[in-house]
Design a protein around this motif. Structure first.
Motif, short mmCIF file in Angstrom:
data_model
loop_
_atom_site.label_atom_id
_atom_site.label_comp_id
_atom_site.label_asym_id
_atom_site.label_seq_id
_atom_site.Cartn_x
_atom_site.Cartn_y
_atom_site.Cartn_z
N VAL A 104 -7.50 -12.42 6.38
CA VAL A 104 -7.25 -11.43 7.43
C VAL A 104 -5.97 -10.71 7.03
CG1 VAL A 104 -8.41 -12.70 9.30
CG2 VAL A 104 -5.98 -13.10 8.85
N VAL A 105 -5.76 -9.52 7.61
CA VAL A 105 -4.61 -8.71 7.21
C VAL A 105 -3.60 -8.58 8.34
CG1 VAL A 105 -5.98 -7.41 5.55
CG2 VAL A 105 -5.66 -6.50 7.82
N GLU A 106 -2.35 -8.45 7.93
CA GLU A 106 -1.25 -8.17 8.84
C GLU A 106 -0.44 -7.07 8.15
OE1 GLU A 106 0.81 -11.63 10.59
OE2 GLU A 106 2.65 -10.67 9.85
N VAL A 107 -0.28 -5.92 8.81
CA VAL A 107 0.33 -4.74 8.20
C VAL A 107 1.73 -4.50 8.78
CG1 VAL A 107 0.06 -2.25 7.80
CG2 VAL A 107 -1.97 -3.72 7.92
N ARG A 127 -4.34 -0.27 6.70
CA ARG A 127 -5.19 -1.27 7.33
C ARG A 127 -6.66 -1.06 6.95
NH1 ARG A 127 -4.72 -5.00 10.86
NH2 ARG A 127 -2.67 -4.35 11.57
N THR A 128 -7.10 0.18 7.00
CA THR A 128 -8.50 0.49 6.66
C THR A 128 -8.81 0.07 5.22
OG1 THR A 128 -8.62 2.29 8.24
CG2 THR A 128 -10.21 2.34 6.43
N LEU A 129 -7.92 0.40 4.30
CA LEU A 129 -8.12 0.01 2.90
C LEU A 129 -8.09 -1.51 2.75
CD1 LEU A 129 -5.99 2.74 1.10
CD2 LEU A 129 -8.49 2.58 1.21
N ALA A 130 -7.12 -2.15 3.39
CA ALA A 130 -7.02 -3.61 3.30
C ALA A 130 -8.25 -4.29 3.87
CB ALA A 130 -5.75 -4.10 4.00
N GLU A 131 -8.77 -3.75 4.96
CA GLU A 131 -9.96 -4.33 5.57
C GLU A 131 -11.23 -4.04 4.78
OE1 GLU A 131 -9.71 -3.00 9.66
OE2 GLU A 131 -8.33 -4.63 10.17
N GLY A 132 -11.15 -3.14 3.80
CA GLY A 132 -12.28 -2.89 2.90
C GLY A 132 -12.39 -3.91 1.79
N ASP A 133 -11.40 -4.76 1.67
CA ASP A 133 -11.38 -5.82 0.66
C ASP A 133 -12.52 -6.79 0.94
OD1 ASP A 133 -10.79 -8.31 -0.68
OD2 ASP A 133 -8.69 -7.71 -0.81
N PRO A 134 -13.35 -7.10 -0.07
CA PRO A 134 -14.47 -8.02 0.14
C PRO A 134 -14.06 -9.38 0.71
CG PRO A 134 -14.74 -6.90 -1.94
CD PRO A 134 -13.37 -6.53 -1.42
N ALA A 135 -12.90 -9.89 0.35
CA ALA A 135 -12.45 -11.19 0.88
C ALA A 135 -12.14 -11.08 2.37
CB ALA A 135 -11.25 -11.70 0.10
N VAL A 136 -11.66 -9.93 2.80
CA VAL A 136 -11.40 -9.71 4.22
C VAL A 136 -12.74 -9.54 4.95
CG1 VAL A 136 -10.32 -8.17 5.91
CG2 VAL A 136 -9.14 -8.70 3.76
N TYR A 173 0.84 -1.20 0.00
CA TYR A 173 0.00 0.00 0.00
C TYR A 173 0.87 1.25 0.00
CZ TYR A 173 -4.42 -2.39 0.47
OH TYR A 173 -5.53 -3.14 0.21
N ASN A 174 0.48 2.20 -0.81
CA ASN A 174 1.15 3.48 -0.97
C ASN A 174 0.33 4.53 -0.21
OD1 ASN A 174 2.78 5.54 -1.92
ND2 ASN A 174 1.78 5.63 -3.91
N THR A 175 0.38 4.46 1.12
CA THR A 175 -0.40 5.36 1.98
C THR A 175 0.53 6.04 2.97
OG1 THR A 175 -0.84 3.60 3.58
CG2 THR A 175 -2.47 3.90 1.82
N ALA A 176 0.01 7.08 3.62
CA ALA A 176 0.83 7.84 4.57
C ALA A 176 0.94 7.15 5.92
CB ALA A 176 0.25 9.24 4.74
#
Length: 140
Positions: free
Chosen positions: A125-128, A110-119, A101-104
């Motif tokens: 699940v995500v690990e950042v 995490r918010t964008l990753a958790e917006g993924d329909p598969a999540v 992810y190219n975020t600040a």
């Protein structure tokens, strides 16, 4: 009456300016590094490991539908410039894929990753993790 009107207008203008300042988009963290005659601009990215989630008992058809939504979501993130590279793992391990992810901030990633329909469906699940790379790096 003119003083009241002028005061209201000034307050409104000041509020708009303050709101505009608070809406500034945060930029990713960077620093420069010199190596010989080359200067690299290093940027902090966020590496997200997409790991097997607790809900993987969907039917084949349901899993395919979730996968299609997952891929469409990742495509949208790429088009918006929120991701730099994505891809699945080529084994049957716990980590199913990686997204850079190219975020600040890690929170935004995490918010964008958790917006993924598969999540959202619990298949992943995500690990950042923060990750530094030369800005504009390309795989070879």
């Amino acid at each position: 009456m003119k003083k009241i009107l002028l005061t209201v207008l000034l307050m409104g203008w000041a509020g708009a300016v303050m709101a505009q300042d608070s809406m500034e988009i945060a930029e990713p963290e960077i620093f420069t590094m010199e190596q010989g005659d080359t200067t690299y601009v290093m940027q902090k990215y966020f590496m997200v490991f997409l790991k097997s989630g607790p809900k993987r008992s969907q039917t084949k058809e349901e899993a395919m539908e979730i996968q299609e939504k997952h891929l469409a979501y990742l495509q949208k993130m790429a088009e918006q410039g929120k991701t730099s590279i994505t891809g699945p793992m080529d084994d049957a391990g716990e980590i199913r894929g990686i997204v850079i992810y190219n975020t600040a901030t890690a929170e935004e990633a995490r918010t964008l990753a958790e917006g993924d329909p598969a999540v959202q469906e619990g298949r992943l699940v995500v690990e950042v993790h923060p990750w530094w790379a030369a800005k504009g790096s390309m795989l070879k």
